[in-house]
Design an enzyme around this catalytic site. Structure first.
Site, PDB file in Angstrom:
ATOM      1  N   SER A 146     110.515  44.850  -0.082  1.00 35.98           N
ATOM      2  CA  SER A 146     111.466  46.358  -0.421  1.00 35.98           C
ATOM      3  C   SER A 146     112.826  46.134  -0.065  1.00 35.98           C
ATOM      4  O   SER A 146     112.952  45.490  -1.157  1.00 35.98           O
ATOM      5  CB  SER A 146     111.189  46.790   0.968  1.00 35.98           C
ATOM      6  OG  SER A 146     111.302  48.392   1.150  1.00 35.98           O
ATOM      7  N   ASP A 225     102.282  54.598  -0.170  1.00 36.63           N
ATOM      8  CA  ASP A 225     103.595  53.792  -0.127  1.00 36.63           C
ATOM      9  C   ASP A 225     104.195  55.190   0.178  1.00 36.63           C
ATOM     10  O   ASP A 225     104.231  55.786  -0.542  1.00 36.63           O
ATOM     11  CB  ASP A 225     104.449  52.583  -1.046  1.00 36.63           C
ATOM     12  CG  ASP A 225     105.248  52.429  -0.486  1.00 36.63           C
ATOM     13  OD1 ASP A 225     106.587  53.091   0.087  1.00 36.63           O
ATOM     14  OD2 ASP A 225     105.317  50.954  -0.786  1.00 36.63           O
ATOM     15  N   HIS A 258     103.446  50.871   3.430  1.00 41.66           N
ATOM     16  CA  HIS A 258     104.817  50.225   2.907  1.00 41.66           C
ATOM     17  C   HIS A 258     104.361  48.769   4.292  1.00 41.66           C
ATOM     18  O   HIS A 258     106.006  48.053   4.182  1.00 41.66           O
ATOM     19  CB  HIS A 258     105.794  50.703   3.337  1.00 41.66           C
ATOM     20  CG  HIS A 258     106.878  50.345   2.611  1.00 41.66           C
ATOM     21  ND1 HIS A 258     107.621  50.261   1.069  1.00 41.66           N
ATOM     22  CD2 HIS A 258     108.102  49.772   3.556  1.00 41.66           C
ATOM     23  CE1 HIS A 258     108.288  49.151   1.380  1.00 41.66           C
ATOM     24  NE2 HIS A 258     108.803  48.892   2.467  1.00 41.66           N
TER      25      HIS A 258
END
Length: 279
Positions: A146, A225, A258
């Site tokens: 991320s 995600d 995620h």
């Protein structure tokens, strides 16, 4: 550089150490974990950069990486995501301030001078690991998740001679074109968007930065995600790589979100990818 080992644990035949040291770049104490496999060494090292709200602990305890690292003969270094402590600027928002360093060197007050994560990751952290652990400083790779995926891509493209390979999990590939990045870059770098491109992986690739240095770039992105369309936008990096015929292996993984469950599922692939290039 000296380091204080806060705790040490036997792990898959190797040693996992939780460490703290005084960092010149941030002018604060910084924490990191380092896994050293069993054997003679010196070992090649992979640095993992974590995402928003994380510390060095998230990867260390959740990623399930060390069994793979032990078999592959890899050291793994996982730093904190920002400077912390008394006198260090912060914000109530989860995506700004402490825990949200974005792996850049801030130029704007109150974030400067402590928020200098680019210099910390590329200079201070490798030096302290090299000086205190059995690693080969000439064989380094980088990955992240991320915000940390953004960090891995941008630092590899800006400092290609530092790293043999780069990969990322669900990276923020163009912070200049998403809300997370726009907020952070405005705060840390100011309103002049012309300064932002040096910290945006898609812009760096589009400009031709480091093209040809990496034989491949590995990116995994979960299709479930929740941040995929609004914040991550992997197609922007894909398009930039295509412009310069930079090989990119972008794996769109059906059903994955995620979380660190996603990272656990593919960390073995990423470490094997790096190990092959760190020989």
């Amino acid at each position: 550089m000296t380091v204080e080992v806060l705790s040490s644990h036997r792990c898959f035949g190797g040693t996992l150490s939780i460490c703290r040291h005084q960092a010149a770049a941030t002018a604060t104490p910084m924490r990191f974990s380092v896994f050293i496999p069993e054997g003679k060494g010196p070992f090649p090292a992979v640095t993992f950069l974590a995402g928003l709200t994380c510390t060095e602990e998230n990867f260390t305890t959740k990623a399930g990486a060390y069994g793979y690292a032990a078999r592959l003969g890899l050291a793994i270094v996982a730093p904190d995501t920002s400077p912390r402590g008394e006198g260090v600027a912060d914000d109530e928002a989860y995506d700004l301030g402490q825990g949200a360093g974005f792996y850049i060197d801030a130029t704007e007050k109150p974030w400067a001078p402590h928020f200098c994560m680019e210099t910390y990751v590329t200079r201070d952290l490798p030096a302290v690991v090299r000086d205190n652990f059995n690693v080969d400083a000439s064989r380094q790779s980088i990955t992240g998740h991320s915000m940390g995926g953004h960090g891995a891509l941008t630092l590899a493209l800006k400092y290609p001679n530092h790293y043999r390979s780069v990969s990322a999990f669900a990276p923020i590939v163009s912070p200049a074109r998403c809300a997370w990045g726009e907020q952070a870059f405005t705060a840390y770098l100011g309103d002049d968007r012309s300064a932002w491109g040096a910290h945006d992986a898609s812009a760096l690739m589009a400009s031709g930065g480091a093209v040809g240095h990496f034989d491949d770039i590995l990116v995994d992105q979960g299709l479930a995600d929740q941040f995929l369309e609004g914040q991550l936008k992997p197609e922007l990096f894909e398009e930039a790589c295509a412009m310069h015929r930079q090989k990119l292996t972008l794996r769109r993984q059906e059903g994955y979100d995620h979380s660190y469950y996603f990272i656990q599922s593919f960390i073995g692939d990423h470490l094997a990818f790096h190990a092959e290039r760190l020989k």
